[in-house]
Write an enzyme that holds these catalytic residues in place. Structure first.
Site, PDB file in Angstrom:
ATOM      1  N   VAL A 295     -98.650   9.444  -0.089  1.00  0.00           N
ATOM      2  CA  VAL A 295     -99.652   9.981  -0.130  1.00  0.00           C
ATOM      3  C   VAL A 295    -100.194  11.543  -0.232  1.00  0.00           C
ATOM      4  O   VAL A 295     -99.163  12.155   0.848  1.00  0.00           O
ATOM      5  CB  VAL A 295    -101.099   9.777   0.399  1.00  0.00           C
ATOM      6  N   ASN A 499     -77.368  14.944 -10.398  1.00  0.00           N
ATOM      7  CA  ASN A 499     -76.223  15.390 -11.697  1.00  0.00           C
ATOM      8  C   ASN A 499     -75.464  16.004 -12.751  1.00  0.00           C
ATOM      9  O   ASN A 499     -75.146  17.185 -12.278  1.00  0.00           O
ATOM     10  CB  ASN A 499     -76.399  13.702 -12.339  1.00  0.00           C
ATOM     11  N   GLY A 550     -92.511  15.537   3.079  1.00  0.00           N
ATOM     12  CA  GLY A 550     -93.080  16.350   4.233  1.00  0.00           C
ATOM     13  C   GLY A 550     -92.950  17.529   4.811  1.00  0.00           C
ATOM     14  O   GLY A 550     -92.220  17.920   4.488  1.00  0.00           O
TER      15      GLY A 550
END
Length: 622
Positions: A295, A499, A550
Site C-alpha cells: 500500500v 540484468n 519505503g
C-alpha cells in the site's frame, strides 16, 4: 691597458647611473603601478591565472578514454551478493578512477517460495555474480578499452553484441547436452530394468478429468530465462553513463536527458512523483488478506517533493502508533473514550509493546483480514493528522496478482479460502475504486495472460486511476522488439534496470511509451544497494512516477535524498516544472456490464484491528 681592465673601469662608470635609476623606480613605485595594471587586465592571482591557462589549453588535449574496467563482488541491502563496476580513464596521460556503480540483482522468486527453491535461487545468484565479475574484468575490459565514455550508443551496441554471442554460445551448449541426454536415454531404454512401470509417479492417471477452469484460463507464460552473468551488461552500461556525465562535468540526469533528446536539453524538467510504500501486507497465517502486497502513498502535485516526503513521514509515524500493541494505543488521548479503553486504564498493566517490523522494502509489515482493513487503517491515520485522502494524499496498491493464481481451480485466491475468477476480479476492482476513489493506481491487478480482463478493467477504470503493469510486462529486451510494446492494455509500465538492460534500451523504450500514451514508472528491485543512479535515470528519462520502497533502510532513503537534491538544484536553476496526474481514458467497447454486489462485504468489528474496533461511536473513518 689590458682589455680586462677597460671592462672593469667601464662597469664602475655605469654604477652611478644604475644606482640612480634604481632609486628613481623605487621612489616612483613603478613596480607597484605595473602590478596594479596587470591586476586590472588579469583580475586573478598568478596561481589562478595559470589554472585558467591550463584549463584553456586542456581543451585542445586528447579526450579521456576508457583504460580499465574492474568488476567486484559486493553485498546489497538484503545481504545478498551483487556486482560493482569501476571505470578508469586515461586523463591527460594519467590513469584516473572516474566512477563506480552497483547493479541490483533482481530475483524472480516469489516471497512464499519453497526453501529448496530459495536455495536454488541463491546458488544461481552466486554463479551469475561470479560470472559477471569475470566478464567485466576480462572480456569487457579488453573490448571497451580506448573508447570514449561519452559515446554511450557505441558502447551499448558493443555490449549488446557481446551479450548476443554469449547467449548463442549457451544455446549451443544446451543443445549438445540435450542431444547427449537423448542418446543416453535411447541406450538405457533398451534394457528391461530401465523400463518405466505403469502406474508410476509421473504416469498419467487414466480417466483423470481436467476441470473447466483449467481449460478456460490462459496458461502462465514461461519465466524468461536469465543468462548467467548478464548482470555485467547492465552494470557496465550504467557505469559508462556515469563516467560520461563525470567527464562532461554535468549531473547524470542531465546527461541522460541529453542522450534521450539528441543533445537538445529541454528547457524545463519534471520530477517523478514518488510512490512511497507504507504498508507491506504479509501473506502468512493468521493474516487472511493475500491481494495487497504493498500500500503506497502518492503526494499531491501541488506540494513540493520535500513537503510531500515530510507529509508521508508524518503519516508513517501515526501509522506506526496505530500498529503498536492495543494497550499502547488505547492509552492514547485520541482513543481513551472507548469503553474497552477505560477498562484497560483502570490500573491494569498494558500488554508488552509490540516490536516494529520493517520489511526489506523499507516499510511497515502488517497482516490484514479483508480488503478494506488496510484502507481504513490508512484513512484513520490521515484523519488523526487532519489530512483527507483524495485531496491531501493519494493511495496506490500493488496487487501482485500473478502470485495469487491457483491453477488447479483457475481462480485468484484473494483471501484465505476465497477465490475469484479473472472476470470477478475486474468487478471487484471496479467496486473497490468506486468505494475508495482516493486509490489512483493499481499495479498488477491481473496476470499478464488475462489480456481480455486487462482490456475490460482499463475501459471501466482507466479514467479514474492508473492500471499499471509491472510483472505483467515482459523483460525490456522483449518490450522494445520490432518497435512494438508487448504488454496487455494498460496505463503504464514499471521498468526495472536489471540484468542485460542497457541505458540505450531504456531511452528507446521510454520514447516508445511516450509515443503510445503510456506512462513510465522507474521501479527499484527487491535487492537494493546504496547506488542512487536510478533516481537520475528516472529524472533524465522523464518518468511519471518512481517506485523506491519505503522511507526506512539506508539503501532506499539514499535515493529519496538524491531526489530531494535534484529538486533543489532544478528549483535553483528555475527549470523545474510541476507534474500532473492526468488519467488515460480507454474505449468502452469491452466495459463489463455486471458488477458483484457481494465482492466487498461491509467490515465487521471483529475484522478490524483491535485499535480500530474500539474507536468511539462519534469517530469517523470515511
Amino acid at each position: 691597458m689590458e682589455p680586462g681592465g677597460r671592462r672593469e673601469r667601464r662597469w664602475r662608470q655605469l654604477q652611478g647611473p644604475r644606482q640612480e635609476a634604481a632609486e628613481y623606480y623605487r621612489d616612483h613605485r613603478v613596480p607597484q603601478r605595473m602590478e596594479e595594471a596587470l591586476n586590472a587586465l588579469f583580475p586573478l592571482r598568478p596561481a589562478d591565472l595559470y589554472g585558467e591557462l591550463a584549463n584553456y589549453f586542456s581543451k585542445f588535449s586528447k579526450a579521456p578514454v576508457i583504460c580499465k574496467l574492474v568488476g567486484r563482488k559486493v553485498i546489497d541491502g538484503v545481504g545478498q551478493p551483487t556486482l560493482e563496476v569501476e571505470i578508469y580513464c586515461t586523463v591527460k596521460n594519467y590513469e584516473k578512477r572516474i566512477c563506480s556503480t552497483v547493479m541490483s540483482f533482481h530475483s524472480q522468486i516469489p516471497e512464499n517460495a519453497l526453501p529448496e527453491t530459495n536455495e536454488a535461487d541463491e546458488k544461481e545468484r552466486n554463479d551469475s555474480v561470479n560470472t559477471a565479475v569475470e566478464w567485466v574484468s576480462d572480456s569487457l575490459n579488453t573490448m571497451l578499452r580506448d573508447l570514449k565514455p561519452t559515446d554511450q550508443c557505441k558502447v551499448d551496441e558493443m555490449l549488446g553484441e557481446y551479450f548476443t554471442k554469449q547467449a548463442e554460445f549457451k544455446k549451443e551448449i544446451e543443445k549438445q547436452e540435450e542431444e547427449a541426454a537423448e542418446v543416453t536415454l535411447a541406450l538405457t531404454s533398451c534394457t528391461p530394468s530401465a523400463t518405466a512401470l505403469p502406474g508410476g509417479k509421473n504416469a498419467a492417471k487414466p480417466g483423470r478429468k481436467v476441470s473447466a477452469a483449467e481449460r478456460m484460463i490462459p496458461p502462465a507464460e514461461p519465466v524468461e530465462s536469465v543468462l548467467c552473468g548478464s548482470l555485467a551488461i547492465g552494470a557496465t552500461s550504467l557505469a559508462i553513463a556515469k563516467a560520461g556525465a563525470t567527464i562532461s562535468r554535468i549531473p547524470l540526469y542531465l546527461h541522460i536527458a541529453l542522450l534521450k533528446h539528441g543533445q537538445d536539453l529541454p528547457k524545463e524538467m519534471t520530477l517523478p512523483l514518488p510512490m512511497v510504500t507504507l504498508l507491506n501486507c504479509e501473506k502468512i497465517p493468521p493474516a487472511k488478506l493475500k491481494l495487497m502486497k504493498e500500500v503506497m502513498l502518492i503526494p499531491p502535485v501541488q506540494l513540493s517533493l520535500k513537503q510531500g516526503i515530510e507529509r508521508v513521514l508524518d503519516i508513517q509515524k501515526e501509522m506506526t502508533r496505530l500498529l503498536e500493541s492495543p494497550g499502547k494505543v488505547q492509552s492514547s488521548p485520541r482513543l481513551a473514550d472507548s469503553k474497552k479503553g477505560k477498562a484497560h486504564n483502570t490500573g491494569k498493566k498494558a500488554p508488552p509493546r509490540a516490536l516494529k517490523r520493517i520489511s526489506h522494502l523499507g516499510c511497515l509489515i502488517t497482516g490484514c483480514d479483508n480488503l478494506e482493513q488496510p484502507l481504513l487503517l490508512m484513512q484513520t491515520a490521515c484523519n488523526n493528522l487532519g489530512l483527507e485522502l483524495g485531496t491531501d494524499m493519494y493511495l496506490a496498491i500493488n496487487c501482485a496478482a500473478h502470485e495469487l493464481m491457483d491453477y488447479v481451480k483457475g481462480k485468484y485466491e484473494i483471501l484465505t479460502g476465497m477465490f475469484k475468477s479473472p472476470d470477478e476480479m475486474v468487478d471487484m476492482y471496479v467496486e473497490l475504486i468506486n468505494k475508495f476513489p482516493f486509490i489512483i493506481a493499481l499495479i498488477d491487478p491481473l496476470r499478464k495472460e488475462d489480456r481480455q480482463q486487462w482490456n475490460n478493467i482499463c475501459c471501466a477504470l482507466g479514467s479514474k486511476c492508473y492500471l499499471i503493469a509491472e510483472d505483467a510486462a515482459t523483460c525490456i529486451s522483449k518490450l522494445k522488439s520490432d518497435q512494438k510494446i508487448n504488454i496487455p492494455t494498460c496505463s503504464g509500465v514499471v521498468l526495472k534496470y536489471i540484468n542485460q538492460t542497457k541505458v540505450s534500451d531504456l531511452i528507446e523504450l521510454t520514447g516508445l511509451l511516450d509515443g503510445q500514451r503510456h506512462i513510465t514508472i522507474l521501479g527499484s528491485p527487491d535487492g537494493e544497494s546504496s547506488d542512487d543512479s536510478l533516481v537520475d535515470l528516472a529524472v533524465g528519462l522523464g518518468a511519471r512516477f518512481i517506485k523506491l520502497g519505503g522511507l526506512s533502510r539506508g539503501e532506499r532513503v539514499t535515493k529519496y535524498n538524491r531526489l530531494l537534491a535534484i529538486e533543489e538544484e532544478l528549483a535553483k536553476n528555475r527549470t523545474l516544472r510541476e507534474a500532473n496526474l492526468e488519467f488515460i481514458a480507454f474505449d468502452e467497447e469491452s466495459q463489463p456490464e455486471k458488477q458483484l454486489s457481494d465482492v466487498l462485504p461491509p467490515p465487521t468489528q471483529d475484522s478490524l484491528p483491535p485499535q480500530l474496533s474500539q474507536l468511539p461511536e462519534n469517530s469517523t473513518l470515511t
